[in-house]
Design an enzyme around this catalytic site. Structure first.
Site, mmCIF file in Angstrom:
data_model
loop_
_atom_site.group_PDB
_atom_site.id
_atom_site.type_symbol
_atom_site.label_atom_id
_atom_site.label_comp_id
_atom_site.label_asym_id
_atom_site.label_seq_id
_atom_site.Cartn_x
_atom_site.Cartn_y
_atom_site.Cartn_z
ATOM 1 N N HIS A 158 -5.275 19.473 -8.977
ATOM 2 C CA HIS A 158 -4.102 19.558 -9.713
ATOM 3 C C HIS A 158 -3.691 18.001 -10.195
ATOM 4 C CE1 HIS A 158 -0.717 21.552 -11.219
ATOM 5 N NE2 HIS A 158 -0.013 20.453 -11.217
ATOM 6 N N ASP A 169 -4.217 8.487 13.817
ATOM 7 C CA ASP A 169 -4.699 7.432 12.906
ATOM 8 C C ASP A 169 -3.615 6.305 12.523
ATOM 9 O OD1 ASP A 169 -3.683 9.527 11.352
ATOM 10 O OD2 ASP A 169 -5.039 8.935 9.715
ATOM 11 N N LYS A 175 5.102 5.180 2.120
ATOM 12 C CA LYS A 175 5.523 6.329 2.502
ATOM 13 C C LYS A 175 6.894 6.181 2.596
ATOM 14 C CE LYS A 175 2.473 7.855 6.039
ATOM 15 N NZ LYS A 175 2.511 8.455 7.519
ATOM 16 N N CYS A 234 0.690 -1.335 0.180
ATOM 17 C CA CYS A 234 0.106 0.016 0.030
ATOM 18 C C CYS A 234 0.874 1.131 -0.118
ATOM 19 C CB CYS A 234 -0.977 -0.098 1.224
ATOM 20 S SG CYS A 234 0.070 -0.038 2.779
ATOM 21 N N ASP A 264 -2.523 13.658 1.355
ATOM 22 C CA ASP A 264 -2.126 12.459 1.292
ATOM 23 C C ASP A 264 -2.462 11.802 0.023
ATOM 24 O OD1 ASP A 264 -1.204 10.489 3.517
ATOM 25 O OD2 ASP A 264 -2.713 11.554 4.468
HETATM 26 CO CO CO Z 1 -2.234 10.507 10.522
HETATM 27 CO CO CO Z 2 -1.367 11.630 6.560
HETATM 28 CO CO CO Z 3 -2.437 23.760 -10.335
#
Ligand code: CO
Ligand code: CO
Ligand code: CO
Length: 348
Positions: free
Chosen positions: A139, A226, A20, A17, A67
């Site tokens: 965007h 979270d 990060k 997933c 995110d």
């Molecule tokens: Co968070």
């Molecule tokens: Co976040």
């Molecule tokens: Co833009």
């Protein structure tokens, strides 16, 4: 018309997933930079929390977060819903109310049907509508790999900001969604997950943390975050480190997808779980009877995971009951805040 023959997860190079940036890497990039100083910046980069908070007036602050990530499920509409639920979550984790959002899209226009993007955005809009949030723009860039997410802005009272860092001795920890979505996403990409499980996990990932957040408002909640890319223990470590307290996790009470546990035992684990563990291992003591697969699952990077709530001990049972009554069925007391060992997580 949507091209249903495309499996979105097959268009992504990395398995699992929301990959990060490895924990600590961003710190290196930011280290020594001249960061903004502003008395109205209540939560900024120095004390990185779920979202940034900027005071507008004595009773209003903006809470802002962003995110985005590549698809972890094959269905475009679900992917849009998940991305939106995930982006909104950081506002809920801080006790805020999301108000506006902007799409962020990277789309391989040369190789993918544009109607897929339409369906993804439809899924996102669906969740924004449920949250009472207005899409104000966005965007889009052309990119080899599909990514979607949102920047979200919400309102919060400057004196009622819930951060990660406010554990009280004796607090109980409540988790509101099961763990294992990173491992399940890896299994989906490998074609191993059956439809029943995909549906269950998708439903959990598309579920807003809104109801959980609204429910906890009525209780003596001291801290909240979270569970996303750093995994359960990674995010718990963020609460515990420098808190002057320790935490005991009741491993048996932690809600998990049992299929994820089985796959973990087979070694089907996203790379992010190892990175998470490497970075936070020094803060965690596993008791001897905690299996390797449980340990891996507790570091599994989550997408749109649940809230992790620290609540006064005498209100913990009633908060869980209230959450369940509101449909947050998996809510469970998963640990407690202890005095010693300081800054450590004990998993028993
Ligand atoms: Co968070
Ligand atoms: Co976040
Ligand atoms: Co833009």
């Amino acid at each position: 018309m949507t091209d249903n023959t495309i499996r979105l997860t097959q268009t992504v190079k990395a398995a699992g997933c929301a990959a990060k940036l490895a924990p600590g890497v961003l710190d290196k990039a930011l280290c020594g930079l001249d960061l903004p100083v502003d008395p109205n910046l209540l939560v900024g980069l120095e004390r990185a929390d779920d979202a940034g908070v900027y005071r507008v007036s004595d009773d209003l602050a903006l809470v802002q977060t962003v995110d985005f990530f590549p698809p972890m499920v094959d269905d475009p509409y679900s992917f849009g819903q998940i991305a939106a639920a995930n982006a909104l979550s950081d506002v809920y984790a801080m006790g805020g109310t999301p108000k506006t959002a902007m799409n962020i899209v990277a789309f391989p226009a040369k190789t993918m049907d544009i109607m897929i993007l339409r369906t993804i955005i439809e899924g996102g809009l669906d969740k924004l509508r449920e949250a009472g949030v207005v899409l104000v723009g966005g965007h889009t860039v052309d990119d080899n790999e599909l990514k979607y997410g949102l920047a979200v802005t919400g309102y919060i009272h400057p004196k009622r900001i819930l951060t990660k860092k406010n554990l009280h001795s004796g607090d109980r920890l409540i988790l509101t969604k099961p763990l294992g979505t990173g491992i399940v996403a890896t299994a989906i990409k490998a074609g191993l997950a059956d439809h029943g499980l995909i549906d269950r996990v998708t439903l959990a990932m598309t579920t807003l943390n809104r109801v959980a957040a609204m429910t906890m408002e009525r209780f003596s909640v001291h801290a909240c975050t979270d569970i996303t890319g750093f995994g359960f223990l990674g995010h718990l470590a963020e609460m515990v480190v420098d808190s002057g307290h320790g935490v005991r996790v009741y491993a048996q009470n932690v809600p998990v997808y049992h299929e994820a546990l089985e796959w973990a035992a087979m070694g089907l684990i996203p790379a992010g779980a190892y990175t998470n563990r490497e970075f936070r291992d020094v803060f965690v003591n596993f008791s001897a009877d905690i299996s390797q697969s449980i340990q891996d699952l507790f570091f599994d990077p989550q997408t749109s995971g649940g809230l992790l709530i620290a609540v006064a001990s005498d209100e913990a049972e009633s908060l869980v009951a209230a959450l369940k009554a509101q449909g947050v069925e998996c809510a469970a007391i998963v640990g407690e805040v202890i005095d010693e060992p300081v800054d450590k997580i004990i998993v028993e």
